[in-house]
Design a protein around this motif. Structure first.
Motif, PDB file in Angstrom:
ATOM      1  N   THR A  35       0.850  -1.187   0.000  1.00  0.00           N
ATOM      2  CA  THR A  35       0.000   0.000   0.000  1.00  0.00           C
ATOM      3  C   THR A  35       0.886   1.236   0.000  1.00  0.00           C
ATOM      4  OG1 THR A  35      -0.015  -0.094   2.408  1.00  0.00           O
ATOM      5  CG2 THR A  35      -1.865  -1.133   1.282  1.00  0.00           C
ATOM      6  N   GLY A  77       3.840  -9.540   7.392  1.00  0.00           N
ATOM      7  CA  GLY A  77       2.961 -10.331   8.257  1.00  0.00           C
ATOM      8  C   GLY A  77       1.735  -9.539   8.689  1.00  0.00           C
ATOM      9  N   MET A 125      10.639 -14.082   9.600  1.00  0.00           N
ATOM     10  CA  MET A 125      10.198 -13.318  10.764  1.00  0.00           C
ATOM     11  C   MET A 125       9.074 -14.070  11.468  1.00  0.00           C
ATOM     12  SD  MET A 125      10.946 -10.654  12.431  1.00  0.00           S
ATOM     13  CE  MET A 125      12.074  -9.953  11.210  1.00  0.00           C
ATOM     14  N   SER A 126       9.444 -14.759  12.534  1.00  0.00           N
ATOM     15  CA  SER A 126       8.444 -15.500  13.307  1.00  0.00           C
ATOM     16  C   SER A 126       7.998 -14.630  14.480  1.00  0.00           C
ATOM     17  CB  SER A 126       9.059 -16.832  13.759  1.00  0.00           C
ATOM     18  OG  SER A 126       8.137 -17.573  14.509  1.00  0.00           O
ATOM     19  N   LYS A 144       3.178 -18.640  12.733  1.00  0.00           N
ATOM     20  CA  LYS A 144       4.545 -18.373  13.203  1.00  0.00           C
ATOM     21  C   LYS A 144       5.227 -19.660  13.662  1.00  0.00           C
ATOM     22  CE  LYS A 144       4.433 -13.946  12.401  1.00  0.00           C
ATOM     23  NZ  LYS A 144       5.233 -13.377  11.301  1.00  0.00           N
ATOM     24  N   LEU A 172       7.274  -8.416  22.107  1.00  0.00           N
ATOM     25  CA  LEU A 172       6.495  -7.206  21.802  1.00  0.00           C
ATOM     26  C   LEU A 172       7.421  -6.121  21.259  1.00  0.00           C
ATOM     27  CD1 LEU A 172       3.984  -6.236  24.643  1.00  0.00           C
ATOM     28  CD2 LEU A 172       3.459  -6.851  22.281  1.00  0.00           C
ATOM     29  N   THR A 175       5.460  -1.240  17.057  1.00  0.00           N
ATOM     30  CA  THR A 175       5.090  -0.908  15.670  1.00  0.00           C
ATOM     31  C   THR A 175       3.564  -0.797  15.609  1.00  0.00           C
ATOM     32  OG1 THR A 175       4.700  -3.172  14.920  1.00  0.00           O
ATOM     33  CG2 THR A 175       6.975  -2.383  14.765  1.00  0.00           C
TER      34      THR A 175
HETATM   35  N1  LIG Z   1       5.444  -5.843  16.276  1.00  0.00           N
HETATM   36  C1  LIG Z   1       5.565  -6.935  16.997  1.00  0.00           C
HETATM   37  O1  LIG Z   1       5.365  -6.923  18.223  1.00  0.00           O
HETATM   38  C2  LIG Z   1       5.959  -8.236  16.354  1.00  0.00           C
HETATM   39  C3  LIG Z   1       6.306  -9.296  17.186  1.00  0.00           C
HETATM   40  C4  LIG Z   1       6.685 -10.500  16.625  1.00  0.00           C
HETATM   41  C5  LIG Z   1       6.724 -10.648  15.257  1.00  0.00           C
HETATM   42  N2  LIG Z   1       6.383  -9.605  14.453  1.00  0.00           N
HETATM   43  C6  LIG Z   1       6.414  -9.832  13.020  1.00  0.00           C
HETATM   44  O2  LIG Z   1       7.241  -8.887  12.397  1.00  0.00           O
HETATM   45  C7  LIG Z   1       6.804  -8.687  11.039  1.00  0.00           C
HETATM   46  C8  LIG Z   1       6.653  -7.200  10.787  1.00  0.00           C
HETATM   47  O3  LIG Z   1       5.662  -6.717  11.670  1.00  0.00           O
HETATM   48  P1  LIG Z   1       5.553  -5.185  12.115  1.00  0.00           P
HETATM   49  O4  LIG Z   1       5.426  -5.188  13.591  1.00  0.00           O
HETATM   50  O5  LIG Z   1       6.579  -4.362  11.461  1.00  0.00           O
HETATM   51  O6  LIG Z   1       4.104  -4.890  11.543  1.00  0.00           O
HETATM   52  P2  LIG Z   1       3.528  -3.713  10.643  1.00  0.00           P
HETATM   53  O7  LIG Z   1       4.107  -2.417  11.066  1.00  0.00           O
HETATM   54  O8  LIG Z   1       2.056  -3.922  10.705  1.00  0.00           O
HETATM   55  O9  LIG Z   1       4.083  -4.043   9.177  1.00  0.00           O
HETATM   56  C9  LIG Z   1       3.643  -5.169   8.481  1.00  0.00           C
HETATM   57  C10 LIG Z   1       4.288  -5.160   7.118  1.00  0.00           C
HETATM   58  O10 LIG Z   1       3.852  -6.328   6.387  1.00  0.00           O
HETATM   59  C11 LIG Z   1       3.349  -5.894   5.139  1.00  0.00           C
HETATM   60  N3  LIG Z   1       2.316  -6.791   4.618  1.00  0.00           N
HETATM   61  C12 LIG Z   1       1.278  -7.347   5.276  1.00  0.00           C
HETATM   62  N4  LIG Z   1       0.535  -8.086   4.443  1.00  0.00           N
HETATM   63  C13 LIG Z   1       1.118  -8.005   3.228  1.00  0.00           C
HETATM   64  C14 LIG Z   1       0.823  -8.517   1.935  1.00  0.00           C
HETATM   65  N5  LIG Z   1      -0.236  -9.310   1.718  1.00  0.00           N
HETATM   66  N6  LIG Z   1       1.646  -8.208   0.910  1.00  0.00           N
HETATM   67  C15 LIG Z   1       2.708  -7.401   1.100  1.00  0.00           C
HETATM   68  N7  LIG Z   1       3.033  -6.861   2.287  1.00  0.00           N
HETATM   69  C16 LIG Z   1       2.247  -7.165   3.334  1.00  0.00           C
HETATM   70  C17 LIG Z   1       2.788  -4.522   5.408  1.00  0.00           C
HETATM   71  O11 LIG Z   1       2.605  -3.830   4.191  1.00  0.00           O
HETATM   72  P3  LIG Z   1       1.476  -2.675   4.052  1.00  0.00           P
HETATM   73  O12 LIG Z   1       2.086  -1.420   4.584  1.00  0.00           O
HETATM   74  O13 LIG Z   1       1.192  -2.626   2.627  1.00  0.00           O
HETATM   75  O14 LIG Z   1       0.291  -3.118   4.869  1.00  0.00           O
HETATM   76  C18 LIG Z   1       3.887  -3.946   6.297  1.00  0.00           C
HETATM   77  O15 LIG Z   1       4.971  -3.525   5.521  1.00  0.00           O
HETATM   78  C19 LIG Z   1       5.504  -9.490  10.898  1.00  0.00           C
HETATM   79  O16 LIG Z   1       5.758 -10.724  10.284  1.00  0.00           O
HETATM   80  C20 LIG Z   1       5.075  -9.682  12.333  1.00  0.00           C
HETATM   81  O17 LIG Z   1       4.269 -10.818  12.500  1.00  0.00           O
HETATM   82  C21 LIG Z   1       6.003  -8.400  14.968  1.00  0.00           C
END
Ligand SMILES: NC(=O)c1ccc[n+]([C@@H]2O[C@H](COP(=O)([O-])OP(=O)(O)OC[C@H]3O[C@@H](n4cnc5c(N)ncnc54)[C@H](OP(=O)(O)O)[C@@H]3O)[C@@H](O)[C@H]2O)c1
Length: 234
Positions: A35, A77, A125-126, A144, A172, A175
């Protein structure tokens, strides 16, 4: 270091931080974005990771710009939370499609190039939730946890080819993804976190950078926690 790196979901959050960290090191970094606009300082390819044609095009566009992908960070994710009896099957499926199937898809597309180049790094990225389980997140936790089997099986397949495959399991991290976590749930998770604080995207990026670098040449099939001690020993 000047490798060709692709970070999926690299337009914001943890992915963007990883991309910028690796670009600062001198790597040629591309990000997928779905997006909005790509970050102005990085090469962006528009891509919905759940679309196989998009994924193929993304890899081809990156190869055209920088050469074949040598370091893949499968980071994109989503969450779609609900208690299991109330979770539509479609929400279970779409979280698996984004978090697990798409990670496999990108690895599958990138691996032949890594094999040909006799070197490669894959980082998935789990999440600690894949080990702990999480109420309201059967889809997310299953996706995950599934990455562990993907990581370790690929590590076996590629171990003799100088290609390492690892995953990080953040706790945690501050983001957009955790904006909807209730204060009660956040406090409960922090109470189980030895460091009693939320982590930063930069703290995850530092570990991914290590796994992608020469210093991690003998690390494969590993699940590395970046969680301040949440779920330690899992
Ligand atoms: N934040 C946490 O606490 C946490 C903890 C453990 C693991 N993680 C993992 O870390 C990773 C990144 O998470 P984040 O915290 O940075 O989350 P975030 O800020 O919500 O970012 C998610 C990213 O994934 C992209 N995405 C989602 N669905 C997609 C699709 N169908 N096609 C292409 N891109 C897609 C989003 O793109 P758009 O901008 O287009 O939506 C965005 O760039 C994820 O795998 C998440 O599960 C996060």
């Amino acid at each position: 270091m000047s490798r060709t790196v692709l970070v999926t979901g690299g337009n914001r959050g943890i992915g963007l931080e990883i991309a910028r960290t690796m670009a600062d090191e001198g790597d040629k970094v591309a990000v997928t974005y779905r997006t909005g606009e790509p970050p102005s300082d990085l090469f962006g390819v528009r891509c919905d990771v759940t679309d196989p044609a998009d994924a193929e095009r993304a890899l081809a566009d990156v190869a055209k710009q920088y050469g074949p992908v040598q370091v893949l960070v499968a980071n994109a994710g989503i969450t779609k939370d609900a208690l299991a009896p109330l979770m539509p099957e479609d929400d279970f499926r779409s979280v698996l499609e984004t978090n697990l199937v798409a990670a496999f898809r990108f690895a599958r597309l990138a691996v032949p190039h890594m094999v040909r180049g006799r070197w490669g790094r894959i980082v998935f990225m789990s999440s600690v939730m894949g080990f702990l389980g999480s109420p309201g997140q059967v889809n997310y936790a299953a996706s995950k946890a599934g990455l562990l089997g993907l990581t370790r099986s690929l590590a076996w397949e590629l171990g003799r080819r100088r290609i390492t495959v690892n995953m990080v399991t953040p706790g945690l991290i501050e983001t957009d993804m955790i904006k909807n976590v209730s204060d009660k749930r956040r406090d409960a998770l922090l109470a189980q976190t030895a460091m009693r604080r939320v982590g930063t995207p930069a703290e995850v990026a530092a570990v991914v950078r290590f796994l992608a670098g020469d210093g991690a040449s003998y690390v494969t099939g590993a699940a590395i926690p970046v969680s301040g001690g949440l779920a330690m020993g899992q």
